[in-house]
Write an enzyme that holds these catalytic residues in place. Structure first.
Site, mmCIF file in Angstrom:
data_model
loop_
_atom_site.group_PDB
_atom_site.id
_atom_site.type_symbol
_atom_site.label_atom_id
_atom_site.label_comp_id
_atom_site.label_asym_id
_atom_site.label_seq_id
_atom_site.Cartn_x
_atom_site.Cartn_y
_atom_site.Cartn_z
ATOM 1 N N CYS A 36 -3.506 6.593 -4.024
ATOM 2 C CA CYS A 36 -3.743 7.639 -3.030
ATOM 3 C C CYS A 36 -5.218 7.685 -2.602
ATOM 4 O O CYS A 36 -5.678 6.752 -1.952
ATOM 5 C CB CYS A 36 -3.222 8.975 -3.563
ATOM 6 S SG CYS A 36 -2.853 10.132 -2.247
ATOM 7 N N HIS A 41 1.817 8.352 -6.132
ATOM 8 C CA HIS A 41 1.267 8.707 -7.449
ATOM 9 C C HIS A 41 2.219 8.280 -8.568
ATOM 10 O O HIS A 41 3.025 9.093 -9.017
ATOM 11 C CB HIS A 41 1.076 10.220 -7.539
ATOM 12 C CG HIS A 41 -0.041 10.749 -6.714
ATOM 13 N ND1 HIS A 41 -1.299 10.985 -7.226
ATOM 14 C CD2 HIS A 41 -0.101 11.090 -5.417
ATOM 15 C CE1 HIS A 41 -2.078 11.457 -6.280
ATOM 16 N NE2 HIS A 41 -1.375 11.536 -5.162
ATOM 17 N N GLU A 83 1.670 8.043 -11.573
ATOM 18 C CA GLU A 83 1.382 8.783 -12.825
ATOM 19 C C GLU A 83 2.155 10.101 -12.885
ATOM 20 O O GLU A 83 2.162 10.768 -13.917
ATOM 21 C CB GLU A 83 -0.128 9.024 -12.963
ATOM 22 C CG GLU A 83 -0.736 10.152 -12.132
ATOM 23 C CD GLU A 83 -0.904 9.833 -10.642
ATOM 24 O OE1 GLU A 83 -0.418 8.781 -10.179
ATOM 25 O OE2 GLU A 83 -1.508 10.664 -9.942
HETATM 26 N N1 GLN Z 1 -5.756 13.085 1.314
HETATM 27 C C1 GLN Z 1 -6.607 12.739 0.216
HETATM 28 C C2 GLN Z 1 -7.802 11.920 0.658
HETATM 29 O O1 GLN Z 1 -7.761 11.244 1.666
HETATM 30 C C3 GLN Z 1 -5.834 11.941 -0.821
HETATM 31 C C4 GLN Z 1 -4.794 12.816 -1.466
HETATM 32 C C5 GLN Z 1 -4.416 12.381 -2.835
HETATM 33 O O2 GLN Z 1 -5.117 11.601 -3.496
HETATM 34 N N2 GLN Z 1 -3.327 12.916 -3.338
HETATM 35 O O3 GLN Z 1 -8.785 11.947 -0.011
#
Ligand code: GLN
Length: 193
Positions: free
Chosen positions: A79, A172, A174
């Site tokens: 992410c 994610h 995890e």
């Molecule tokens: N939207 C966040 C970003 O761009 C990432 C969100 C997340 O890691 N769950 O930093």
């Protein structure tokens, strides 16, 4: 072999737990000394601009770049971590901090309000059964370079990819009890030694 989780901000403990459940020695990495000890590093979800600024402030960004480029460190960005890995980020802030190591173009917060956070079944290359993937204000990969292998995609774009010692997922792994993505990364770390 030790595998680290960058612990300056974001979802750290769930990654450490998953690595330990994969029978791997897992350590929280927040300084140059702990970074030196690990063969692989997970860049967790969180807020990519904050994590990017902190790794600069803590003096970790350059050694992460050097060790990744000389092949002595495997990296897994989930992410926000995937955003940090990208060579090119669309919809970032001006001067969006990044490591810029992976030949991918990433769009931040790519799923819009309706689908801001969701769970879906996903086919992941090399896995026999689909996995349940959790997306939270997730980025997406809009473009991949020729050395990048797409591992999973949704109609909106690529959500998992590998380039040599680099792995990135929009979701994610995890946050579910499925260990297969962490196991996949631990294998990549073993290749490094
Ligand atoms: N939207 C966040 C970003 O761009 C990432 C969100 C997340 O890691 N769950 O930093």
């Amino acid at each position: 072999m030790k595998v680290g989780v960058l612990s300056v901000q974001g979802a750290v403990s769930e990654h450490l737990d998953h690595l330990r459940l994969c029978s791997t020695e897992a350590v929280a990495v927040k300084d140059a000394q702990s970074l030196d000890e690990v063969s692989g590093l997970i860049l967790p979800g969180g807020e990519s601009t904050t994590i990017g600024k902190l790794i600069d402030i803590f003096g970790l960004a350059d050694s992460i770049r050097q060790r990744t480029e000389n092949g002595s460190l495997a990296l897994f960005g989930t992410c926000a971590g995937m955003v940090l890995l990208a060579n090119e980020i669309t919809d970032g802030i001006s001067n969006q901090p990044k490591l810029g190591l992976m030949d991918i173009v990433v769009k931040r917060n790519a799923f819009g309000r309706q689908r801001e956070s969701f769970e879906t079944e996903l086919d992941f290359k090399t896995f026999k059964e689909p996995l349940t993937a959790v997306f939270i204000r997730a980025p997406i990969i809009l473009n991949t370079g020729s050395g990048v292998e797409v591992l999973a995609h949704l109609p909106e774009g690529t959500v998992a990819a590998r380039q040599g010692n680099l792995l990135a997922t929009s979701f994610h792994p995890e946050l579910t009890s499925d260990l297969r993505v962490h196991q996949f990364f631990v294998e990549m770390c073993r290749e490094i030694g």
